[in-house]
Design a protein around this motif. Sequence first.
Motif, PDB file in Angstrom:
ATOM      1  N   HIS A  80       1.253  -1.080  -0.291  1.00  0.00           N
ATOM      2  CA  HIS A  80      -0.528   0.793   0.002  1.00  0.00           C
ATOM      3  C   HIS A  80       0.703   1.077   0.178  1.00  0.00           C
ATOM      4  CE1 HIS A  80      -3.378  -2.339   1.919  1.00  0.00           C
ATOM      5  NE2 HIS A  80      -3.328  -2.490   0.803  1.00  0.00           N
ATOM      6  N   GLU A  81       2.204   1.463   1.307  1.00  0.00           N
ATOM      7  CA  GLU A  81       2.659   2.896   1.171  1.00  0.00           C
ATOM      8  C   GLU A  81       3.599   2.536  -0.306  1.00  0.00           C
ATOM      9  OE1 GLU A  81       4.243   4.786   3.773  1.00  0.00           O
ATOM     10  OE2 GLU A  81       1.678   4.571   4.210  1.00  0.00           O
ATOM     11  N   LEU A  82       3.956   1.149  -1.237  1.00  0.00           N
ATOM     12  CA  LEU A  82       4.871   1.221  -2.132  1.00  0.00           C
ATOM     13  C   LEU A  82       3.836   2.523  -3.220  1.00  0.00           C
ATOM     14  CD1 LEU A  82       6.503  -1.793  -2.052  1.00  0.00           C
ATOM     15  CD2 LEU A  82       7.529   0.740  -2.649  1.00  0.00           C
ATOM     16  N   ARG A  83       2.260   1.890  -3.374  1.00  0.00           N
ATOM     17  CA  ARG A  83       1.467   1.713  -4.856  1.00  0.00           C
ATOM     18  C   ARG A  83       1.359   3.741  -4.034  1.00  0.00           C
ATOM     19  NH1 ARG A  83      -1.071   0.339  -9.238  1.00  0.00           N
ATOM     20  NH2 ARG A  83      -3.187   1.782  -9.432  1.00  0.00           N
ATOM     21  N   ARG A  84       1.169   4.124  -2.946  1.00  0.00           N
ATOM     22  CA  ARG A  84       1.032   5.499  -2.805  1.00  0.00           C
ATOM     23  C   ARG A  84       2.023   6.486  -2.301  1.00  0.00           C
ATOM     24  NH1 ARG A  84       2.839   8.656   0.595  1.00  0.00           N
ATOM     25  NH2 ARG A  84       3.817   7.697   1.902  1.00  0.00           N
ATOM     26  N   ALA A  85       3.165   5.835  -2.703  1.00  0.00           N
ATOM     27  CA  ALA A  85       4.158   6.569  -3.378  1.00  0.00           C
ATOM     28  C   ALA A  85       4.428   6.651  -4.792  1.00  0.00           C
ATOM     29  CB  ALA A  85       5.346   6.092  -2.281  1.00  0.00           C
ATOM     30  N   LEU A  86       3.860   6.120  -5.643  1.00  0.00           N
ATOM     31  CA  LEU A  86       4.139   6.059  -7.127  1.00  0.00           C
ATOM     32  C   LEU A  86       2.350   6.687  -7.562  1.00  0.00           C
ATOM     33  CD1 LEU A  86       5.499   2.255  -7.814  1.00  0.00           C
ATOM     34  CD2 LEU A  86       6.698   4.474  -8.307  1.00  0.00           C
ATOM     35  N   LYS A  87       1.175   6.445  -6.585  1.00  0.00           N
ATOM     36  CA  LYS A  87       0.267   6.833  -7.344  1.00  0.00           C
ATOM     37  C   LYS A  87      -0.645   8.002  -6.686  1.00  0.00           C
ATOM     38  CE  LYS A  87       0.712   4.102 -10.664  1.00  0.00           C
ATOM     39  NZ  LYS A  87       0.773   4.817 -12.000  1.00  0.00           N
ATOM     40  N   GLY A  88       0.073   7.730  -5.475  1.00  0.00           N
ATOM     41  CA  GLY A  88      -0.360   9.678  -4.768  1.00  0.00           C
ATOM     42  C   GLY A  88      -0.297  11.007  -5.597  1.00  0.00           C
ATOM     43  N   ALA A  89      -0.665  11.830  -5.439  1.00  0.00           N
ATOM     44  CA  ALA A  89      -0.312  12.861  -5.533  1.00  0.00           C
ATOM     45  C   ALA A  89       1.643  13.426  -5.408  1.00  0.00           C
ATOM     46  CB  ALA A  89      -0.947  14.377  -4.846  1.00  0.00           C
ATOM     47  N   GLY A  90       2.295  13.407  -6.620  1.00  0.00           N
ATOM     48  CA  GLY A  90       3.493  13.233  -6.940  1.00  0.00           C
ATOM     49  C   GLY A  90       3.742  12.285  -5.825  1.00  0.00           C
ATOM     50  N   THR A  91       4.843  12.014  -6.854  1.00  0.00           N
ATOM     51  CA  THR A  91       5.712  10.286  -5.937  1.00  0.00           C
ATOM     52  C   THR A  91       6.419  10.664  -4.909  1.00  0.00           C
ATOM     53  OG1 THR A  91       6.450  10.401  -8.353  1.00  0.00           O
ATOM     54  CG2 THR A  91       7.680   8.947  -7.178  1.00  0.00           C
ATOM     55  N   ASP A  92       6.361   9.805  -4.065  1.00  0.00           N
ATOM     56  CA  ASP A  92       7.141   9.767  -2.158  1.00  0.00           C
ATOM     57  C   ASP A  92       8.333   9.274  -2.529  1.00  0.00           C
ATOM     58  OD1 ASP A  92       7.993   9.742  -0.183  1.00  0.00           O
ATOM     59  OD2 ASP A  92       6.526   9.071   0.471  1.00  0.00           O
ATOM     60  N   GLU A  93       9.619  10.051  -3.451  1.00  0.00           N
ATOM     61  CA  GLU A  93      10.970   8.831  -3.731  1.00  0.00           C
ATOM     62  C   GLU A  93      11.358   8.732  -1.899  1.00  0.00           C
ATOM     63  OE1 GLU A  93      10.348  12.518  -6.842  1.00  0.00           O
ATOM     64  OE2 GLU A  93       9.986  12.274  -4.573  1.00  0.00           O
ATOM     65  N   GLY A  94      10.920   9.428  -0.954  1.00  0.00           N
ATOM     66  CA  GLY A  94      12.175   8.468   0.196  1.00  0.00           C
ATOM     67  C   GLY A  94      11.092   7.342   0.435  1.00  0.00           C
ATOM     68  N   CYS A  95       9.836   7.452   0.295  1.00  0.00           N
ATOM     69  CA  CYS A  95       9.254   6.250   0.625  1.00  0.00           C
ATOM     70  C   CYS A  95       9.532   5.387  -0.274  1.00  0.00           C
ATOM     71  CB  CYS A  95       7.922   6.491   0.145  1.00  0.00           C
ATOM     72  SG  CYS A  95       6.604   4.787   0.506  1.00  0.00           S
TER      73      CYS A  95
END
Length: 304
Positions: A80-95
């Motif tokens: 879930h965290e990886l998906r959020r990091a990729l598909k959320g608003a902007g990419t969460d590279e740190g995650c």
Amino acid sequence: FSAEQEAQALRKAMKGLGTDEDAIIDTLTKLNVSQRQQVLITYKSTIGRDLIEDLKSELSGNFERVIIGLMTPITMYDVHELRRALKGAGTDEGCLIEILASRTNEEIRRINENYKLQYGCSLEDDIVSDTSSLFRRVLVSLATGNRDEGTFVDEALAQQDAQCLYEAGEKKWGTDEVQFLSILCTRNRCHLLRVFDVYRVVANKDITESIKSEMSGDLEDALLAVVKCLRNKPAYFAERLYKSMKGLGTDDSTLIRVMVSRSEVDMLYIRREFLAMYGKSLYSFIKGDCSGDYRKVLLRLCGG
């Protein structure tokens, strides 16, 4: 441990007017992740309601995020965290960096399987479509979960690898980042620790200093994370926690993810490293940085 008793306690905490947050915290933090899964099933079979839905309707904000995180099996939580990091608003590279650099081959394999089942596409496809250049290549390499997990140190190869890294970075004008990637993302841990020792002699500086001076941005962050996780994983997480809380504002996503995902893995070691590195306990840091039920549940996960 009685799954039925815990299920009833949770129902009682949410029934009627108002929610007994303390009871929810007490119940869920004293159980381990597999016990919480049993409670989830028992709740549905004895009460006829979905525990996750009930929790979501009663709780909110960061407190809700921690509680739902605790109710999620470890692999699915990473997914879930990886998906959020990729598909959320902007990419969460740190995650992306944190999860992919710190998990074992076996954990990565389970993440890949579940990601595909959950979202109908591979983690690699999503990484490729959402990131670019050499940073993308490092993530794809780590997401393969193909690091040698043996303990054999080939002394001649260690000398050669160290020399290779030196020639790919410090010694030449411009940097051959692919050499860094192929050595740092595939060799086994014991071998690389030896490579880092040799490198210090050859280059007259630590490998992390070279990465910092030769690279920048996400690529630099990713390779530094790989080196830090190889050297001392709890210290890497201690640093992640420290950075999530120091200064103005809190990076709640990182704070929550590390506290939830490591709470049953190496939290004791993380606490020890935190104290050694920053001279303050993780407990006191969380206490000063968060408030309310969110603070209560994090302190419970921290322990001590």
